[in-house]
Structure formats: structure tokens, C-alpha cells
Design a protein around this motif. Structure first.
Motif, PDB file in Angstrom:
ATOM      1  N   ALA A 145       0.838  -1.210   0.000  1.00 47.75           N
ATOM      2  CA  ALA A 145       0.000   0.000   0.000  1.00 47.75           C
ATOM      3  C   ALA A 145       0.867   1.251   0.000  1.00 47.75           C
ATOM      4  O   ALA A 145       0.569   2.224  -0.705  1.00 47.75           O
ATOM      5  N   CYS A 146       1.938   1.235   0.775  1.00 51.14           N
ATOM      6  CA  CYS A 146       2.865   2.373   0.767  1.00 51.14           C
ATOM      7  C   CYS A 146       3.503   2.546  -0.602  1.00 51.14           C
ATOM      8  O   CYS A 146       3.699   3.674  -1.073  1.00 51.14           O
TER       9      CYS A 146
ATOM     10  N   GLY B 131       1.826   6.884  -6.750  1.00 52.64           N
ATOM     11  CA  GLY B 131       0.910   7.981  -7.058  1.00 52.64           C
ATOM     12  C   GLY B 131       1.562   9.340  -6.905  1.00 52.64           C
ATOM     13  O   GLY B 131       1.365  10.234  -7.733  1.00 52.64           O
ATOM     14  N   ALA B 132       2.377   9.503  -5.856  1.00 56.39           N
ATOM     15  CA  ALA B 132       3.105  10.769  -5.668  1.00 56.39           C
ATOM     16  C   ALA B 132       4.116  10.986  -6.780  1.00 56.39           C
ATOM     17  O   ALA B 132       4.303  12.108  -7.256  1.00 56.39           O
TER      18      ALA B 132
ATOM     19  N   ASN C 242       4.236  14.165  -9.391  1.00 55.60           N
ATOM     20  CA  ASN C 242       5.414  15.041  -9.452  1.00 55.60           C
ATOM     21  C   ASN C 242       6.088  15.010 -10.813  1.00 55.60           C
ATOM     22  O   ASN C 242       6.795  15.945 -11.163  1.00 55.60           O
ATOM     23  N   GLU C 243       5.909  13.947 -11.561  1.00 51.66           N
ATOM     24  CA  GLU C 243       6.475  13.780 -12.897  1.00 51.66           C
ATOM     25  C   GLU C 243       7.983  13.930 -12.945  1.00 51.66           C
ATOM     26  O   GLU C 243       8.559  14.300 -13.956  1.00 51.66           O
ATOM     27  N   GLY C 244       8.664  13.665 -11.834  1.00 47.94           N
ATOM     28  CA  GLY C 244      10.119  13.701 -11.831  1.00 47.94           C
ATOM     29  C   GLY C 244      10.691  12.355 -12.229  1.00 47.94           C
ATOM     30  O   GLY C 244      10.102  11.306 -11.970  1.00 47.94           O
TER      31      GLY C 244
ATOM     32  N   ILE D 294      10.326   7.988  -9.014  1.00 52.57           N
ATOM     33  CA  ILE D 294       9.838   6.613  -9.056  1.00 52.57           C
ATOM     34  C   ILE D 294      10.719   5.672  -8.226  1.00 52.57           C
ATOM     35  O   ILE D 294      10.287   4.582  -7.847  1.00 52.57           O
ATOM     36  N   VAL D 295      11.931   6.083  -7.907  1.00 49.86           N
ATOM     37  CA  VAL D 295      12.888   5.211  -7.203  1.00 49.86           C
ATOM     38  C   VAL D 295      12.360   4.746  -5.839  1.00 49.86           C
ATOM     39  O   VAL D 295      12.420   3.544  -5.533  1.00 49.86           O
TER      40      VAL D 295
END
Length: 101
Positions: free
Chosen positions: A27-28, A34-35, A39-41, A45-46
């Protein structure tokens, strides 16, 4: 003196605890994903990847431990490398969160 093997509720409780922990880690990972999408950075995603790997490792270790408790009358102790891998992935997730956010 050896005690008879009673396949009681302990393997089930252990398995449920590992599954619950793996589910909360998953879940985390979904929340972090989603964050990262918002943020589209490129590097955002890491942490989500590390969290997903942590959830998979928790599920695998839990499955292994539950199976060993159910099938063996004298189950061996949990190999120290398995919790070390999970702890390392948790730390990698935390560090990547600190670095990227």
C-alpha cells in the motif's frame, strides 16, 4: 525428551503477520507511485520501486517461514540473510525518499 509435533495456530498467525506487513508495504508503494506520477520527476519513481521490492521480499520471506513452520516439527531458525535483505530494502526506501523529496 522430544515433544510431539502439533500443527497448531502458530504457523497461521506467523503467516498472517507476514502477509499483513507485506500488504501494508505494498500500500505504501502504491501511494509513493501515485506521488511520483503527480510530481512527474524522473527520480521520483525510485522510492516506489524500492517499496515494491520490499513488499515482494516481505511476502517471499513470510511464505517461506510459514511453509517451514507448517511442514517441519522442529523448524530451523530463520536464516539471518532474509531479514537482512528486507531491512536493507527498507533502509534503501527511506534513504531514497529523503534524497528525492
Amino acid at each position: 525428551m522430544s515433544r510431539p509435533f502439533a500443527n497448531g495456530a502458530q504457523p497461521e498467525r506467523t503467516g498472517l503477520a507476514w502477509r499483513r506487513t507485506a500488504l501494508s508495504a505494498a500500500a505504501c508503494a502504491v501511494l509513493m507511485l501515485g506521488a511520483a506520477v503527480r510530481n512527474e520527476g524522473a527520480w521520483d519513481i525510485v522510492p516506489a520501486v524500492f517499496a515494491a521490492l520490499t513488499a515482494l521480499a516481505l511476502a517471499g520471506v513470510g511464505r517461506h517461514r510459514e511453509r517451514s513452520l507448517r511442514t517441519d516439527p522442529e523448524p530451523p531458525a530463520l536464516k539471518p540473510v532474509l531479514p537482512a535483505v528486507v531491512a536493507t530494502l527498507c533502509c534503501a526506501t527511506a534513504v531514497s525518499l529523503l534524497v528525492t523529496y
